[in-house]
Design a protein around this motif. Structure first.
Motif, PDB file in Angstrom:
ATOM      1  N   TYR A 134       0.842  -1.193   0.000  1.00 40.85           N
ATOM      2  CA  TYR A 134       0.000   0.000   0.000  1.00 40.85           C
ATOM      3  C   TYR A 134       0.879   1.246   0.000  1.00 40.85           C
ATOM      4  O   TYR A 134       1.231   1.786   1.038  1.00 40.85           O
ATOM      5  N   LYS A 148      -0.918  -2.678   3.820  1.00 42.15           N
ATOM      6  CA  LYS A 148      -2.241  -2.605   4.436  1.00 42.15           C
ATOM      7  C   LYS A 148      -2.586  -3.997   4.944  1.00 42.15           C
ATOM      8  O   LYS A 148      -2.549  -4.970   4.188  1.00 42.15           O
ATOM      9  N   GLU A 150      -5.285  -6.557   6.744  1.00 42.38           N
ATOM     10  CA  GLU A 150      -6.723  -6.764   6.939  1.00 42.38           C
ATOM     11  C   GLU A 150      -6.920  -7.861   7.977  1.00 42.38           C
ATOM     12  O   GLU A 150      -6.869  -9.050   7.668  1.00 42.38           O
ATOM     13  N   SER A 151      -7.129  -7.438   9.219  1.00 45.82           N
ATOM     14  CA  SER A 151      -7.231  -8.367  10.344  1.00 45.82           C
ATOM     15  C   SER A 151      -8.667  -8.452  10.838  1.00 45.82           C
ATOM     16  O   SER A 151      -9.350  -7.434  10.978  1.00 45.82           O
ATOM     17  N   GLU A 156      -8.723  -3.012   9.711  1.00 44.02           N
ATOM     18  CA  GLU A 156      -7.661  -2.645   8.778  1.00 44.02           C
ATOM     19  C   GLU A 156      -6.569  -1.840   9.487  1.00 44.02           C
ATOM     20  O   GLU A 156      -6.861  -0.919  10.253  1.00 44.02           O
ATOM     21  N   PHE A 209      -5.872   2.241  10.232  1.00 47.80           N
ATOM     22  CA  PHE A 209      -5.921   2.572   8.810  1.00 47.80           C
ATOM     23  C   PHE A 209      -6.978   3.647   8.581  1.00 47.80           C
ATOM     24  O   PHE A 209      -8.122   3.518   9.026  1.00 47.80           O
ATOM     25  N   ASN A 211      -9.539   5.335   6.464  1.00 39.34           N
ATOM     26  CA  ASN A 211     -10.345   5.110   5.266  1.00 39.34           C
ATOM     27  C   ASN A 211     -10.823   6.413   4.637  1.00 39.34           C
ATOM     28  O   ASN A 211     -11.161   6.457   3.459  1.00 39.34           O
TER      29      ASN A 211
END
Length: 406
Positions: A134, A148, A150-151, A156, A209, A211
């Motif tokens: 990312y 990035k 994604e958990s 995120e 993160f 958004n």
């Protein structure tokens, strides 16, 4: 009589503005720009793999053949030794790790990225959740490649990997331990530091993160308003929490600690021959260093250190604090103005400084802050010749400093 004098003064200012604007646009569209500023001129700059000459050829090939296998074949046949080493050699030092992870991003090869990091620091525990590359940066003490994450557990996350003993990581730790708790979130919102995984040599920092879009402030006026608000919030903290400043990591009160500032100072000094055609004194590096020494003695405050549109959002987010420091008042706004504001005359510049900086500070500090701004803008605008400012206008700022700084 007073009315006539005021009118004449106004007409003189208007004439200077119009003439300056005409000279500016002539220079912008008719004169060649100096070579783009590069941090590679600095001894401390670690050249990124993407700056390798053969990398541009690789990019051209990639546009035609977006196939990792074909890219690998091309690198083996046509790549430089550095490209080949980045693809095939386990990293033995920090520069090699940066190269290897850059190559992993180029090839979109996540296992290669993880293996390179593990080869360099076997104790680092990277997130095992699904990840994608990312964006990228150009920090000296952090990897250029970002991810990035994604958990399912934390949502995120944004991953950035630092050298554990670096100044950049020390700053991040200080920022979240000391500064974030007292920031007004209505003015400055920091992404939450969710987790930090430490190895022997590296730290993998995982941030909330964002958004919401960054770099969404397109209007210059709104961007400057955000800059002013950030500057004032950091001034409030500098004034209200003087003991806090004693906990800052060392050497964060010198402009010379900022790579961009150093590069701009060198660029300005390189114009010695051209600027001496316009100024009435002897301009040289020694003169610049004398001015810098004076400015460094003037009032200071906490500064973001790299303030520009891509690090801000209209929703209040402010990211990328790797150049945070305690610098002469005005540094952040001088940096922001140099990116968005054209300058046409010395009177125009004084008006810009008054409206965006001086009006927000106590009267007893205004002269020193104005000197700060004049010097900082001369330095930072040196990378914007014939783009935001003419050489003649730059010389006018230096003349102003020669008259007012002793």
């Amino acid at each position: 009589m007073a009315t006539v004098t005021s009118l004449l003064r106004l007409l003189t200012r208007l004439r200077c503005y119009v003439v300056g604007r005409a000279k500016f646009y002539y220079a912008k569209y008719r004169l060649p720009n100096p070579q783009p500023l590069t941090l590679k001129t600095l001894d401390s700059f670690i050249e990124a793999l993407v700056d390798d000459p053969s990398y541009q050829n690789l990019l051209a090939f990639q546009k035609q053949h977006d196939d990792p296998f074909k890219l690998i074949v091309w690198i083996k046949s046509h790549g430089s030794d550095r490209l080949k080493s980045a693809m095939s050699t386990a990293p033995e030092n920090w520069l090699m790790l940066k190269d290897a992870t850059d190559m992993a991003q180029i090839l979109d090869d996540m296992p290669r990225f993880k293996q390179a990091v593990h080869d360099y620091d076997a104790q680092i525990q990277l997130s095992s959740a699904q990840a994608c590359f990312y964006g990228r940066g150009h920090g000296m003490d952090s990897l250029n490649v970002y991810r990035k994450i994604e958990s399912n557990d934390t949502g995120e996350l944004f991953e950035k990997i630092y050298l554990k003993t670096s100044r950049d990581w020390q700053l991040q730790a200080w920022l979240y331990a000391h500064l974030q708790p007292i920031l007004n979130p209505a003015v400055i919102k920091l992404p939450t530091l969710v987790n930090a995984q430490e190895g022997v040599h590296l730290v993998a920092a995982y941030f909330e993160f964002i958004n919401e879009p960054l770099d969404d402030i397109q209007a210059k006026k709104r961007l400057l308003q955000r800059g002013v608000a950030i500057q004032q919030e950091l001034w409030r903290i500098s004034s209200d929490y003087p003991e806090l400043l004693k906990t800052l990591p060392e050497n964060l009160d010198q402009l010379s600690a900022i790579p961009l500032f150093n590069a701009c100072l060198q660029r300005l000094a390189s114009f010695e021959q051209e600027l001496n055609k316009y100024v009435t004194f002897e301009f040289n590096l020694h003169w610049l260093q004398h001015q810098l020494a004076i400015v460094n003695q003037h009032p200071k405050q906490l500064c973001h250190g790299d303030i520009h549109g891509k690090n801000l959002s209209s929703a209040g987010w402010v990211i990328d604090w790797d150049n945070l420091g305690y610098y002469p008042i005005g540094y952040d706004m001088a940096l922001l103005l140099s990116k968005v504001q054209n300058i046409y005359s010395i009177e125009h510049l004084e008006q810009v400084i008054e409206q965006n900086v001086l009006v927000h500070y106590p009267e007893n500090l205004k002269l020193k802050i104005k000197i700060n701004m004049m010097f900082l803008m001369a330095v930072l605008y040196a990378r914007k010749i014939n783009e935001r400012i003419t050489m003649e206008m730059l010389a006018s700022i230096l003349e102003w400093l020669e008259r007012h700084v002793h």
